[in-house]
Design a protein around this motif. Structure first.
Motif, PDB file in Angstrom:
ATOM      1  N   TRP A   6     -11.816   3.455  -7.293  1.00 56.14           N
ATOM      2  CA  TRP A   6     -10.455   3.912  -7.454  1.00 56.14           C
ATOM      3  C   TRP A   6     -10.024   4.044  -8.885  1.00 56.14           C
TER       4      TRP A   6
ATOM      5  N   PHE B 136      -0.168   9.974  -7.908  1.00 57.08           N
ATOM      6  CA  PHE B 136      -0.320   9.382  -6.455  1.00 57.08           C
ATOM      7  C   PHE B 136      -0.105  10.159  -5.227  1.00 57.08           C
ATOM      8  N   SER B 137      -0.044   9.751  -4.066  1.00 55.78           N
ATOM      9  CA  SER B 137      -0.028  10.305  -2.913  1.00 55.78           C
ATOM     10  C   SER B 137       1.298  11.068  -2.940  1.00 55.78           C
TER      11      SER B 137
ATOM     12  N   MET C 161      -6.413   8.444 -11.067  1.00 59.88           N
ATOM     13  CA  MET C 161      -5.808   9.245  -9.948  1.00 59.88           C
ATOM     14  C   MET C 161      -5.455  10.642 -10.132  1.00 59.88           C
TER      15      MET C 161
ATOM     16  N   GLU D 197       3.039   2.014   3.345  1.00 65.28           N
ATOM     17  CA  GLU D 197       2.706   3.137   2.474  1.00 65.28           C
ATOM     18  C   GLU D 197       2.533   4.498   3.426  1.00 65.28           C
ATOM     19  N   VAL D 198       2.865   5.600   2.648  1.00 63.46           N
ATOM     20  CA  VAL D 198       2.388   6.932   3.283  1.00 63.46           C
ATOM     21  C   VAL D 198       3.092   7.299   4.736  1.00 63.46           C
TER      22      VAL D 198
ATOM     23  N   TYR E 211      -6.545   5.812   8.041  1.00 65.54           N
ATOM     24  CA  TYR E 211      -5.236   5.136   6.924  1.00 65.54           C
ATOM     25  C   TYR E 211      -4.809   6.278   6.293  1.00 65.54           C
TER      26      TYR E 211
ATOM     27  N   GLN F 144      -6.222  12.231  -3.097  1.00 70.78           N
ATOM     28  CA  GLN F 144      -6.343  11.152  -4.184  1.00 70.78           C
ATOM     29  C   GLN F 144      -7.889  11.044  -4.588  1.00 70.78           C
TER      30      GLN F 144
ATOM     31  N   ARG G 159       6.991   4.991  -3.093  1.00 73.55           N
ATOM     32  CA  ARG G 159       5.770   6.227  -3.225  1.00 73.55           C
ATOM     33  C   ARG G 159       5.516   6.934  -1.989  1.00 73.55           C
ATOM     34  N   ASP G 160       4.685   8.147  -2.239  1.00 72.00           N
ATOM     35  CA  ASP G 160       4.197   8.740  -0.979  1.00 72.00           C
ATOM     36  C   ASP G 160       5.280   9.440  -0.403  1.00 72.00           C
TER      37      ASP G 160
ATOM     38  N   TRP H 282      -8.835  -0.491   2.825  1.00 67.15           N
ATOM     39  CA  TRP H 282      -8.622  -1.018   1.340  1.00 67.15           C
ATOM     40  C   TRP H 282      -9.397  -2.460   1.255  1.00 67.15           C
TER      41      TRP H 282
ATOM     42  N   ASN I  49      -9.312   8.595  -1.907  1.00 61.67           N
ATOM     43  CA  ASN I  49      -8.676   7.999  -1.086  1.00 61.67           C
ATOM     44  C   ASN I  49      -7.519   8.836  -0.344  1.00 61.67           C
ATOM     45  N   ASP I  50      -6.534   8.648  -0.109  1.00 60.40           N
ATOM     46  CA  ASP I  50      -5.594   8.999   0.914  1.00 60.40           C
ATOM     47  C   ASP I  50      -5.630  10.736   0.746  1.00 60.40           C
TER      48      ASP I  50
HETATM   49  C1  FRU Z   1      -2.393   4.340  -0.046  1.00 58.39           C
HETATM   50  C2  FRU Z   1      -1.843   4.296  -1.390  1.00 58.39           C
HETATM   51  C3  FRU Z   1      -0.625   4.982  -1.620  1.00 58.39           C
HETATM   52  C4  FRU Z   1      -0.952   5.603  -3.233  1.00 58.39           C
HETATM   53  C5  FRU Z   1      -1.940   5.777  -3.155  1.00 58.39           C
HETATM   54  C6  FRU Z   1      -2.757   5.538  -4.546  1.00 58.39           C
HETATM   55  O1  FRU Z   1      -3.681   4.277   0.237  1.00 58.39           O
HETATM   56  O2  FRU Z   1      -1.861   3.019  -2.053  1.00 58.39           O
HETATM   57  O3  FRU Z   1       0.585   4.225  -1.424  1.00 58.39           O
HETATM   58  O4  FRU Z   1       0.154   6.603  -3.461  1.00 58.39           O
HETATM   59  O5  FRU Z   1      -2.645   5.222  -2.282  1.00 58.39           O
HETATM   60  O6  FRU Z   1      -4.209   6.172  -4.782  1.00 58.39           O
END
Ligand code: FRU
Length: 645
Positions: free
Chosen positions: A46, A78-79, A49, A201-202, A425, A38, A145-146, A447, A21-22
């Motif tokens: 998923w 995570f990110s 991670m 997020e992010v 995203y 990720q 996060r992120d 998602w 993912n990210d």
């Molecule tokens: C965004 C997210 C982030 C998190 C990551 C987890 O897509 O939900 O907020 O750090 O993915 O994999």
């Protein structure tokens, strides 16, 4: 051969196997661009991670490297982001051999706490050492996060932004050594993604010159939101503004552009006169849709508007207004918004003939549109709302009709969307780009269905790397994106036409026998006084993906209803629409890959990113116009070579 499976992107990064993912920690260092991401090293959904890793020398070709930061015993990784600590403020390296420093979220296995952790690398990102076992910043939250970190020269410190996901805030912290962080400020909630259950997020914060003028810089907050988006699931918005080293102050968001005029019909109110209704009942229910038993549906699609609906359970129905005299130059109407496939048409009838017509698809948000009736002023007319939908709950509406003084286009209700598709995203920018360019890369999924996209043995791709800029427009300063120039090195066989009527270009394309799943298309076409102009891609059997501009409704739409496999989620089978002011010229750059389309319209000011899963044989393409024969100023189709050979 490598990377030859069905739907394997040929121009986009994918890991050889498993879930991604990210994008994380993008940074340029020592001749290499790093892309961490990720990653689940153990499966195609998923989980577990970790930070996967790839490097590139040109932001087009990528080489996958071993997992850089694996899931740890105490935390999932995570990110987060990576910076080159050139002055060795952290002390982990030297100034001659500066460390790479990663700040990322550790999601604690024991209690779900999410805090910001640090790791550093002294070997060009290949291996990473965690700094102690504790986080460097813990605000005691399960939804923080992120972290994205950058050096702020005017105040000589590092700035970290991270998301407080459920609070709809971006937190700002400052540090001189990347290890000790001090609270600075909060930003938000503002814009989209602020409803219950929505997530922020992010985040990323960058500075860019406006129109390339380095004396006029603006800050831009880039933000991913999951929920409260245009089409559901994940999406990205941005805010322009200023940043003083402590606080980000956003510019005012664009005003909602309301038409001015006389309300002719308001299907929530009472100004509708007596309309006649004909309809066919859906299933066994009664034929609804009379104004007497109209129903009210509250705030879906994130518009916050309350809609009445005409048609109700009616599978086909027509509502006809009493006769009225056209007194103003425009008839404006609010149309669209629903949650099941279908279409509503609004027809203007003069002397028994339909003289103007517009359709709103269920998938659209409620939007204002207008008929130009300047030439019809003084005539007696009537309006007809035609509803037809396939689901029991076809909440498709014409909500309000006005006789108005101005034509207008509604500009995306107080939100600046970074992308009008459904598959872009968690994008953020590269640190330390050698020329100072701001370039970013995003995750090409959503998602809502990411875990179900039927590719194997990998799942999810990254977008193209895109260069960001700010451009002035009549509506204000807007973010623009274009693929990095190096993508041009993948262009092979080219077909080019210039200054020809569209009909000849269409025939020329057929004669040239242009086909392909991986194409880079450039179009510049005159749209003054014509009907819709469009391009079809990945055609084969019943399959096609249609990009169309309607200069009258001023809508650019990307239709992936018949693109290919959509069995795993209804969200694949839909049309994405954006308002694009008709300036008389439509400019498009489209990059097609085996399982995606990226559209950069009007020099990148309007972008769509969408995945599509067409069948192996579907590689046809076509250009068309619905009426008239507009002048095509430029049309280029370049085949694109794979980045994997
Ligand atoms: C965004 C997210 C982030 C998190 C990551 C987890 O897509 O939900 O907020 O750090 O993915 O994999």
């Amino acid at each position: 051969a490598r990377y030859k499976e069905q739907w394997r992107p040929q121009l986009h990064y994918t890991p050889a196997r498993n879930w991604m993912n990210d994008p994380n920690g993008m940074v340029y260092h020592d001749g290499e661009y790093h892309l961490f991401y990720q990653y689940n090293p153990f499966g195609i959904k998923w989980g577990h991670m970790s930070w996967g890793h790839a490097v590139s020398r040109d932001l087009v070709h990528w080489e996958e490297l071993p997992v850089a930061i694996p899931e740890a015993e105490d935390i999932a990784i995570f990110s987060g982001s990576v910076v080159v600590d050139k002055n060795n403020t952290s002390g982990f390296g030297t100034t001659t051999s500066p460390p790479l420093v990663a700040l990322f979220t550790g999601a604690r296995h024991s209690d779900g706490n999410q805090s910001q952790y640090l790791a550093y690398s002294l070997d060009r990102g290949r291996t990473w050492t965690r700094y102690g076992t504790a986080p460097v910043l813990d605000i005691g939250s399960k939804e923080s996060r992120d972290p994205k970190v950058f050096w702020h020269a005017p105040t000589s410190k590092w700035i970290m932004v991270f998301a407080r996901a459920t609070d709809h805030k971006v937190a700002f912290y400052g540090s001189t050594n990347l290890k000790n962080w001090t609270y600075l400020s909060d930003f938000g909630p503002l814009g989209a993604g602020t409803g219950p259950g929505d997530l922020w997020e992010v985040p990323d914060l960058i500075q860019l010159p406006v129109d390339g003028n380095t004396a006029n810089q603006k800050w831009v907050m880039l933000l991913s939101i999951n929920g409260g988006t245009l089409w559901g699931g994940s999406g990205m918005q941005y805010y322009t503004g200023s940043f003083n080293g402590t606080t980000f102050t956003p510019d005012p968001l664009p005003a909602v552009n309301e038409p001015t005029g006389t309300l002719y019909a308001d299907f929530e109110g009472s100004t509708y006169g007596s309309w006649t209704v004909t309809g066919t009942a859906f299933g066994s229910g009664p034929a609804r849709g009379t104004l007497a038993n109209q129903q009210t549906v509250t705030g879906y699609r994130g518009t916050g508007l309350v809609n009445s609906y005409l048609g109700g359970d009616v599978s086909t129905g027509t509502l006809t207004s009493p006769d009225f005299v056209i007194t103003k130059p425009y008839i404006s109407f609010l149309i669209g918004g629903g949650d099941h496939p279908g279409e509503t048409a609004l027809n203007l009838i003069v002397d028994g003939k339909v003289v103007r017509s517009a359709t709103g698809r269920n998938e659209e948000q409620l939007r204002w549109s207008a008929f130009d009736v300047t030439a019809l002023q003084g005539k007696t007319a009537r309006l007809q709302v035609k509803d037809s939908h396939t689901g029991q709950w076809g909440h498709i509406n014409v909500d309000q009709i006005l006789q108005s003084d101005n034509a207008f286009t509604e500009q995306d209700n107080r939100v600046l969307w970074a992308d009008f598709g459904r598959d872009f995203y968690a994008a953020s920018t590269f640190d330390n780009h050698p020329t100072g360019d701001k370039v970013w890369i995003g995750w090409m999924s959503n998602w809502q269905y990411a875990n179900n996209v039927p590719t194997y043995p990998w799942r999810s791709a990254m977008s193209l790397v895109r260069k960001l800029s700010l451009k002035s427009t009549p509506e204000g300063v807007r973010l623009a994106q274009e693929p990095v120039a190096a993508l041009g090195t993948k262009r092979a066989a080219t077909v080019r036409f210039s200054n020809l009527p569209l009909s000849q270009v269409r025939q020329g394309l057929i004669n040239a026998g242009v086909r392909g799943k991986t194409l880079d298309v450039v179009l510049e076409v005159d749209t003054s006084g014509t009907g819709s102009v469009g391009l079809k891609f990945h055609q084969g059997g019943p399959e096609e993906t249609v990009l169309q501009y309607n200069p009258i409704t001023q809508k650019l739409s990307l239709d992936r209803i018949r693109s290919g496999d959509s069995s795993f989620d209804a969200g694949l089978s839909e049309v994405h629409v954006a308002t694009l002011r008709n300036t008389g010229t439509l400019k498009l750059r489209v990059v097609l890959d085996t399982s995606s389309i990226e559209v950069f319209a009007q020099d990148g000011k309007l972008v769509f990113t969408d995945i599509l899963l067409s069948s192996p044989g579907s590689d046809g393409m076509e250009i068309y116009s619905s009426s008239g024969d507009p002048l095509v100023k430029t049309f280029e189709v370049h085949e694109l070579k794979s980045i994997w050979n």
